[in-house]
Enzyme design. Structure first.
Site, PDB file in Angstrom:
ATOM      1  N   SER A  21     -41.566 -53.856 -36.452  1.00  0.00           N
ATOM      2  CA  SER A  21     -40.479 -52.905 -36.454  1.00  0.00           C
ATOM      3  C   SER A  21     -39.116 -53.505 -36.782  1.00  0.00           C
ATOM      4  O   SER A  21     -38.177 -52.763 -37.079  1.00  0.00           O
ATOM      5  CB  SER A  21     -40.409 -52.221 -35.082  1.00  0.00           C
TER       6      SER A  21
ATOM      7  N   SER B 247     -43.566 -57.449 -33.951  1.00  0.00           N
ATOM      8  CA  SER B 247     -42.404 -56.967 -34.696  1.00  0.00           C
ATOM      9  C   SER B 247     -41.403 -58.014 -35.157  1.00  0.00           C
ATOM     10  O   SER B 247     -40.485 -57.681 -35.903  1.00  0.00           O
ATOM     11  CB  SER B 247     -41.661 -55.912 -33.880  1.00  0.00           C
TER      12      SER B 247
ATOM     13  N   LYS C 289     -30.913 -56.671 -34.420  1.00  0.00           N
ATOM     14  CA  LYS C 289     -31.727 -55.456 -34.421  1.00  0.00           C
ATOM     15  C   LYS C 289     -31.033 -54.398 -33.570  1.00  0.00           C
ATOM     16  O   LYS C 289     -30.439 -54.724 -32.528  1.00  0.00           O
ATOM     17  CB  LYS C 289     -33.104 -55.786 -33.853  1.00  0.00           C
TER      18      LYS C 289
HETATM   19  N1  GLN Z   1     -46.354 -52.470 -34.608  1.00  0.00           N
HETATM   20  C1  GLN Z   1     -46.548 -52.547 -33.188  1.00  0.00           C
HETATM   21  C2  GLN Z   1     -46.278 -51.194 -32.585  1.00  0.00           C
HETATM   22  O1  GLN Z   1     -45.997 -50.282 -33.312  1.00  0.00           O
HETATM   23  C3  GLN Z   1     -45.643 -53.597 -32.615  1.00  0.00           C
HETATM   24  C4  GLN Z   1     -44.262 -53.144 -32.451  1.00  0.00           C
HETATM   25  C5  GLN Z   1     -43.365 -54.178 -31.859  1.00  0.00           C
HETATM   26  O2  GLN Z   1     -43.696 -55.353 -31.767  1.00  0.00           O
HETATM   27  N2  GLN Z   1     -42.226 -53.728 -31.411  1.00  0.00           N
HETATM   28  O3  GLN Z   1     -46.363 -51.018 -31.394  1.00  0.00           O
END
Ligand code: GLN
Length: 492
Positions: free
Chosen positions: A154, A178, A79
């Site tokens: 994400s 994510s 990532k």
């Molecule tokens: N979707 C969640 C957010 O937007 C989790 C994101 C993540 O785990 N990085 O904060």
């Protein structure tokens, strides 16, 4: 079967006996990427040339009879919020578009020592804020199972790269879901380790009390292998725990007779698709068939988790991201005075979702609001932690859907942040409590993947792997692969 389609453990066997070389494996993954990448778009940076050089090094070491690492010659993707020395690490933000770190994250160093080969950096929601990868400043990634749909987020690029066969495994980060939610959307295994199990050094901080790094893999055995390589104390991350993690392979194959599994009823309530529930309940039946004792239970404070998360995560982010000011890192938009410089750099460098979070976070931490929002949220967080502590006095594992829905269409939720936030109702409480969570492919609904989430008490990743492996051995969802259609032609 094609080389790019194999798992870490299958490839390792072929590499060890000399049936294939690291260069051949790497070439196969590169060719696969060339074929499907125009449709999937999992990567923001390719490190193809370097990958071939590294693969040659692995082959040469093996030819000399040297001992090679447990992941030697295996293509991986990372990532793009994980720092890689000399390779740009953008967090998929305009602000860091040209940022090339001067050091590797600890997880990167460990994977390189294990012999894994970097294929490139993957697409993500800007600074890991989002659930669909549509918040990337560059382009959206497409779900290999249905190119009109999101891969989740994400860490959507990392999940899609593994599902499409462009990398054999990958890493993502998980602050509120994510890793697990994109794993569910792309039908791969995704693990968020316990807070402190894996070093965060060199991983761009989003919300430091919630962030963890973890693997995406094609099956549970691979998950154990990659966790083996990245877990453990790191001097450079004071929140990494001191004890030595076990060899996670030893829990694969242990039977689950008598193991107690709780189904928290709040995770099967309103807001969860009936079709998702149906698939999950069928999977529960498989585990019961293997002798697990399944009961309904309750985590009564679950409904507060999104509110708590959407105060604490932005608050921590607003503090962590103060350094992205146009002076110390990344892009700068010149201005006559320093305030205007900050202002222009951030308003042009950050996308809408990041700006929204930073404003919420700054507001929640400001004088007069701190007690009302931040402190209150911390208190409720404690209640959520206690719910889990209580549940784990009775159950070895809790089982829930990973996501309330199957993958949604690109564009479907992008204009409705609240709808998007609800994608994580099943995963967010887990980060708030710091416990480990694993998402496992457990079926399909109208051709789209469904993931089940397994949860255990802190540092009981071993139990998650044990249960997940037992399920996997008795089903074949992990063997199903998407047909990626490129320019009208299907590339199975
Ligand atoms: N979707 C969640 C957010 O937007 C989790 C994101 C993540 O785990 N990085 O904060």
């Amino acid at each position: 079967m094609e080389l790019w389609d194999l798992t870490v453990h299958e490839l390792s066997r072929l590499l060890a006996t000399g049936e294939v070389s690291a260069v051949e494996v790497t070439q196969a993954a590169l060719e696969r990427a060339q074929q499907v990448e125009p449709a999937v778009r999992a990567f923001v940076t390719s490190t193809a040339d370097q990958a071939v050089v590294e693969a040659n090094t692995v082959d040469a070491a093996r030819a000399r009879g040297e001992q090679v690492g447990p992941l030697a010659g295996i293509p991986m993707a990372l990532k793009d919020n994980i720092c890689t020395r000399g390779v740009r690490t953008t967090c998929c933000s305009r602000l860091l578009e040209k940022f090339a770190p001067s050091y590797d994250a600890t997880v990167v160093r460990r994977l390189q020592e294990a012999g894994a080969i970097l294929m490139g950096k993957t697409n993500m929601d800007e600074f890991a804020m989002g659930s669909s990868t549509e918040n990337s400043a560059f382009f959206p990634t497409h779900n290999p199972w249905d190119l009109e749909r999101v891969p989740g987020g994400s860490s959507g690029g990392s999940a899609a790269a593994v599902a499409a066969g462009e990398a054999v495994f990958s890493l993502g980060s998980d602050t509120g879901g994510s890793i697990r939610q994109p794993a569910a959307f792309c039908s791969v295994v995704g693990l968020k380790p316990s807070y402190g199990r894996v070093s965060r050094f060199g991983v761009t901080a989003f919300a430091s009390s919630l962030d963890q790094v973890g693997p995406f893999t094609k099956d549970v055995t691979d998950c154990a292998l990659v966790l083996n390589a990245i877990a453990g104390k790191d001097e450079l991350d004071p929140t990494s725990v001191v004890d030595t993690p076990p060899d996670y392979r030893q829990f694969l194959g242990k039977d689950i007779k008598g193991l107690r599994i709780g189904l928290p009823r709040e995770y099967f309530a309103e807001g969860i698709d009936d079709e998702v529930k149906e698939v999950i309940m069928k999977a529960v039946g498989v585990l019961e068939g293997l002798g697990a004792v399944v009961e309904e239970t309750s985590l009564p404070h679950t409904e507060y988790a999104p509110s708590v998360y959407y105060i604490l995560a932005p608050a921590e982010a607003s503090s962590n991201m103060g350094r992205l000011d146009g002076v110390r890192y990344g892009r700068r938009v010149e201005a006559p005075d320093v305030d205007t410089l900050y202002n222009r750099t951030r308003s042009q460098g950050f996308g809408a979702e990041v700006r929204r979070r930073l404003m919420i976070g700054t507001y929640a931490l400001s004088a007069g609001n701190y007690e009302v929002f931040y402190q209150k949220a911390q208190q409720v967080r404690t209640l959520i932690v206690r719910d889990f502590e209580q549940a784990f006095t009775q159950y070895d594992v809790l089982l829930t859907p990973t996501s309330p829905t199957t993958p949604f269409k690109i564009g479907e939720k992008i204009d409705d942040p609240l709808q998007m936030y609800l994608s994580d109702i099943c995963t967010i409480p887990v980060n708030l409590a710091g416990i480990p969570g694993l998402s496992l492919p457990c079926g399909f609904s109208q051709g789209l993947p469904v993931g089940m989430q397994l949860l255990a008490k802190p540092f009981a990743e071993s139990t998650l792997l044990q249960v997940a492996y037992a399920f996997e051995q008795n089903t074949d969802y992990h063997k199903q692969r998407p047909q990626v259609t490129v320019g009208g032609e299907s590339n199975a």
